[in-house]
Scaffold this motif. Structure first.
Motif, mmCIF file in Angstrom:
data_model
loop_
_atom_site.group_PDB
_atom_site.id
_atom_site.type_symbol
_atom_site.label_atom_id
_atom_site.label_comp_id
_atom_site.label_asym_id
_atom_site.label_seq_id
_atom_site.Cartn_x
_atom_site.Cartn_y
_atom_site.Cartn_z
ATOM 1 N N ASN A 26 20.030 1.320 4.300
ATOM 2 C CA ASN A 26 18.790 1.950 4.757
ATOM 3 C C ASN A 26 17.977 2.460 3.568
ATOM 4 O O ASN A 26 16.768 2.269 3.512
ATOM 5 N N ALA A 27 18.640 3.081 2.625
ATOM 6 C CA ALA A 27 17.952 3.622 1.448
ATOM 7 C C ALA A 27 17.401 2.517 0.569
ATOM 8 O O ALA A 27 16.306 2.619 0.029
ATOM 9 N N ASP A 28 18.151 1.458 0.424
ATOM 10 C CA ASP A 28 17.807 0.424 -0.548
ATOM 11 C C ASP A 28 16.695 -0.505 -0.076
ATOM 12 O O ASP A 28 15.907 -0.966 -0.882
ATOM 13 N N PHE A 29 16.625 -0.780 1.204
ATOM 14 C CA PHE A 29 15.693 -1.799 1.675
ATOM 15 C C PHE A 29 14.372 -1.238 2.179
ATOM 16 O O PHE A 29 13.550 -1.959 2.718
ATOM 17 N N ALA A 30 14.137 0.045 1.937
ATOM 18 C CA ALA A 30 12.927 0.669 2.448
ATOM 19 C C ALA A 30 11.641 0.054 1.898
ATOM 20 O O ALA A 30 10.641 0.008 2.570
ATOM 21 N N SER A 31 11.651 -0.445 0.667
ATOM 22 C CA SER A 31 10.416 -0.939 0.047
ATOM 23 C C SER A 31 10.528 -2.368 -0.470
ATOM 24 O O SER A 31 9.682 -2.804 -1.249
ATOM 25 N N VAL A 32 11.535 -3.108 -0.034
ATOM 26 C CA VAL A 32 11.757 -4.454 -0.568
ATOM 27 C C VAL A 32 10.596 -5.393 -0.244
ATOM 28 O O VAL A 32 10.132 -6.135 -1.114
ATOM 29 N N ASP A 33 10.112 -5.366 0.986
ATOM 30 C CA ASP A 33 9.018 -6.270 1.359
ATOM 31 C C ASP A 33 7.762 -6.007 0.532
ATOM 32 O O ASP A 33 7.101 -6.939 0.080
ATOM 33 N N SER A 34 7.437 -4.732 0.333
ATOM 34 C CA SER A 34 6.270 -4.392 -0.485
ATOM 35 C C SER A 34 6.455 -4.876 -1.909
ATOM 36 O O SER A 34 5.509 -5.374 -2.526
ATOM 37 N N PHE A 35 7.666 -4.737 -2.452
ATOM 38 C CA PHE A 35 7.921 -5.184 -3.818
ATOM 39 C C PHE A 35 7.689 -6.691 -3.930
ATOM 40 O O PHE A 35 7.036 -7.153 -4.865
ATOM 41 N N GLN A 36 8.212 -7.456 -2.989
ATOM 42 C CA GLN A 36 8.054 -8.912 -3.029
ATOM 43 C C GLN A 36 6.568 -9.297 -2.973
ATOM 44 O O GLN A 36 6.113 -10.135 -3.750
ATOM 45 N N SER A 37 5.831 -8.693 -2.070
ATOM 46 C CA SER A 37 4.411 -8.993 -1.926
ATOM 47 C C SER A 37 3.629 -8.587 -3.183
ATOM 48 O O SER A 37 2.823 -9.372 -3.701
ATOM 49 N N ASP A 38 3.887 -7.377 -3.675
ATOM 50 C CA ASP A 38 3.190 -6.892 -4.876
ATOM 51 C C ASP A 38 3.499 -7.762 -6.091
ATOM 52 O O ASP A 38 2.605 -8.052 -6.891
ATOM 53 N N SER A 39 4.744 -8.174 -6.242
ATOM 54 C CA SER A 39 5.107 -8.957 -7.432
ATOM 55 C C SER A 39 4.460 -10.337 -7.406
ATOM 56 O O SER A 39 4.065 -10.855 -8.449
ATOM 57 N N ARG A 40 4.329 -10.920 -6.218
ATOM 58 C CA ARG A 40 3.679 -12.244 -6.130
ATOM 59 C C ARG A 40 2.193 -12.143 -6.444
ATOM 60 O O ARG A 40 1.643 -12.962 -7.161
ATOM 61 N N SER A 41 1.541 -11.126 -5.886
ATOM 62 C CA SER A 41 0.088 -11.047 -6.049
ATOM 63 C C SER A 41 -0.350 -10.401 -7.360
ATOM 64 O O SER A 41 -1.321 -10.847 -7.966
ATOM 65 N N GLU A 42 0.365 -9.367 -7.804
ATOM 66 C CA GLU A 42 -0.095 -8.596 -8.966
ATOM 67 C C GLU A 42 0.837 -8.664 -10.170
ATOM 68 O O GLU A 42 0.463 -8.218 -11.252
ATOM 69 N N GLY A 43 2.057 -9.143 -9.978
ATOM 70 C CA GLY A 43 3.001 -9.241 -11.087
ATOM 71 C C GLY A 43 4.103 -8.202 -11.027
ATOM 72 O O GLY A 43 4.022 -7.212 -10.297
ATOM 73 N N VAL A 44 5.129 -8.442 -11.819
ATOM 74 C CA VAL A 44 6.320 -7.595 -11.798
ATOM 75 C C VAL A 44 6.016 -6.167 -12.234
ATOM 76 O O VAL A 44 6.532 -5.210 -11.641
#
Length: 189
Positions: free
Chosen positions: A56-74
């Motif tokens: 629960n703690a770890d996956f709270a922001s995974v989707d946002s990270f994936q989307s942000d990294s594709r569009s704006e970079g790591v």
């Protein structure tokens, strides 16, 4: 489903305050005014509950990270994640405490943390490689080595921030990423 979420929330609080070994299912049940049997109905063991709390703690922001990294970079994605974590101090404390406790091979979360670090480093390496290919990252070293160093710095800075919140976590991560990625970042990235 609601009861399960309440138990996870209570366990997060207990494990954050006392660690896995110091927290008990009885204490979690008492916080929620439930019987121990009710807690065990949802989570048959303390270790099963710990894994649910960590996931629960770890996956709270995974989707946002994936989307942000594709569009704006790591770099942008990492800084956004860091900013979101500033609002999740209890979760950061839990993850830091459990990571330290789980360094013992007999700890119930030992394998979970090994898998987590492997996944996080692999994911970061993929995003770093993508950014190297796009010219967003000028450091041409092995993406996996850069990712491992980034995770180490990130964990260390978060721990320092948990101990002393006068530390500028976003500023520290920005400087570390500039060094590791070889890229100048905008301070508002």
């Amino acid at each position: 489903m609601r009861r399960r979420a309440e138990i996870i929330s209570s366990a997060t609080s207990v494990f954050s305050a006392r660690g896995y070994r110091g927290g008990s299912l009885r204490e979690i049940a008492k916080q929620l005014d439930l019987s121990l049997t009710s807690v065990v109905h949802h989570f048959p063991s303390k270790s099963a509950l710990l894994v649910a709390v960590l996931e629960n703690a770890d996956f709270a922001s995974v989707d946002s990270f994936q989307s942000d990294s594709r569009s704006e970079g790591v770099a942008y994605a990492v800084l956004q994640y860091v900013r979101r974590n500033l609002e999740r101090q209890e979760m950061l404390r839990l993850l830091a405490l459990m990571a330290a406790e789980s360094s013992a091979p007999d700890h119930p979360a030992h394998q979970w943390f090994r898998d987590r670090y492997e996944t996080v480093i692999a994911t970061l390496a993929i995003t770093i490689q993508r950014d190297q290919d796009k010219g967003r990252v000028s450091n041409s070293r092995d993406p996996r080595a850069i990712a491992g160093a980034l995770v180490a710095v990130w964990d260390g800075l978060q721990l320092q921030w948990l101990i002393d919140q006068r530390i500028d976590l976003v500023g520290g991560m920005t400087a570390a990423m500039e060094d590791l990625l070889g890229t100048r970042l905008h301070r508002d990235a």
